[in-house]
Design an enzyme around this catalytic site. Structure first.
Site, PDB file in Angstrom:
ATOM      1  N   HIS A 141      28.838  22.541  15.179  1.00 27.41           N
ATOM      2  CA  HIS A 141      28.080  22.546  16.424  1.00 27.41           C
ATOM      3  C   HIS A 141      26.718  21.882  16.228  1.00 27.41           C
ATOM      4  O   HIS A 141      25.827  22.444  15.602  1.00 27.41           O
ATOM      5  CB  HIS A 141      27.912  23.989  16.923  1.00 27.41           C
ATOM      6  N   GLU A 153      25.305  24.067  13.261  1.00 32.27           N
ATOM      7  CA  GLU A 153      25.868  25.412  13.126  1.00 32.27           C
ATOM      8  C   GLU A 153      27.335  25.260  12.731  1.00 32.27           C
ATOM      9  O   GLU A 153      28.121  24.679  13.482  1.00 32.27           O
ATOM     10  CB  GLU A 153      25.725  26.109  14.478  1.00 32.27           C
ATOM     11  N   ASN A 191      23.801  30.186  20.649  1.00 29.40           N
ATOM     12  CA  ASN A 191      24.045  30.466  22.064  1.00 29.40           C
ATOM     13  C   ASN A 191      24.252  31.936  22.366  1.00 29.40           C
ATOM     14  O   ASN A 191      24.077  32.365  23.512  1.00 29.40           O
ATOM     15  CB  ASN A 191      25.224  29.635  22.574  1.00 29.40           C
TER      16      ASN A 191
END
Length: 296
Positions: A141, A153, A191
């Site tokens: 990510h 990530e 997130n």
């Protein structure tokens, strides 16, 4: 695992084009695929502009720029990705659509290839289940925009092998990124924390606690954030924020992750943020004011 020489990216949007640019600038042969010719055309121009901008700022040499542009190849045909050592998916944040793509990639990519997803919230284990190589599927990510943001990530699925993890981590570090690792739970690390904050900012606006400007100024000056949460939501895309909140709500089963009705309404209205010219804020150019006539 064989040396990584060729990287393919699927998805010609801001994330996909940024990842392809990153790969080419760091000496990899890079493919960028999108099934939409216009999206691919925009990505080509965007990458060229971005690289030239880095050169003009002195952050990239002319030699590296020329080499990077020469390493980039663009295609509408998935079959052309068969030579890639790593394929990074950066398409719409939908588990159904991603699974379909992984099923196709599994048939096309060479047996040794790593299949990585740039998903910001969807289960890597479930994406891997669509393939015959779950040991070689991993989450990678990138943050937006990928050429600038320093973080990647990495998310291991239930069956991701140590070999795949180590190769992916080494690749991210070769890109000059700092790596954090997350278990395969909805939203991962960034997130899981960021999106509820953005959602709460929408609730703060929705319930009339403060104006959008005061919410953003409060968070920028009060918590030293470079962007306010509503401004950041517009930058990310309100549709992306809503998709992630839905994943968090379904995956973690807690109503504190329920999307704010105002966020849902904005997405329903097509107010998706900067990419559409309007979101929480209006980014559309003001019409030219009519000049008064000089005639008497």
């Amino acid at each position: 695992m064989a040396e990584i020489k060729t990287i393919a990216v699927v998805g010609g949007g801001q994330m996909g084009s940024g990842i392809a640019q990153l790969a080419a600038v760091h000496g990899f042969d890079a493919w960028l695929l999108d099934t939409d010719y216009n999206a691919l055309s925009r990505a080509t121009k965007s990458i060229s502009y971005s690289i030239q901008r880095l050169v003009s700022k002195g952050q990239l040499s002319q030699a590296v720029s020329k080499d990077a542009l020469g390493r980039l190849r663009y295609t509408l045909n998935l079959e052309e990705l068969s030579s890639a050592d790593v394929v990074i998916e950066a398409i719409v944040e939908s588990e159904e659509v991603k699974k379909k793509l992984f099923l196709e990639l599994d048939k096309i990519a060479k047996s040794s290839a790593i299949l990585a997803s740039n998903t910001s919230s969807i289960s890597i284990t479930r994406l891997a289940s669509a393939t015959s190589r779950p040991k070689q599927v991993i989450g990678m990510h990138f943050m937006n925009p990928p050429p600038i943001m320093k973080l990647v990530e990495i998310v291991r699925g239930a069956d991701t092998s140590d070999e795949t993890f180590n190769a992916t981590k080494a690749l991210a570090e070769r890109f000059g990124k700092t790596v954090i690792c997350s278990c395969d739970y909805a939203g991962f690390v960034v997130n899981r924390i960021l999106m509820p904050m953005i959602n709460e900012a929408f609730f703060t606006l929705y319930t009339g606690v403060a104006t959008k400007e005061d919410i953003d100024v409060g968070m920028k000056l009060g918590t030293n954030h470079p962007m306010g949460p509503l401004e950041l939501a517009d930058f990310i895309g309100l549709d992306v924020c809503l998709s992630i909140m839905k994943v968090l709500h379904a995956g973690l089963g807690d109503n504190k992750y329920a999307p704010c009705p105002l966020l849902v309404q904005y997405v329903d209205a097509g107010r998706l943020g900067r990419k559409r010219g309007i979101g929480v804020y209006d980014y559309q150019p003001m019409p030219n004011a009519v000049k008064p006539s000089s005639k008497l």
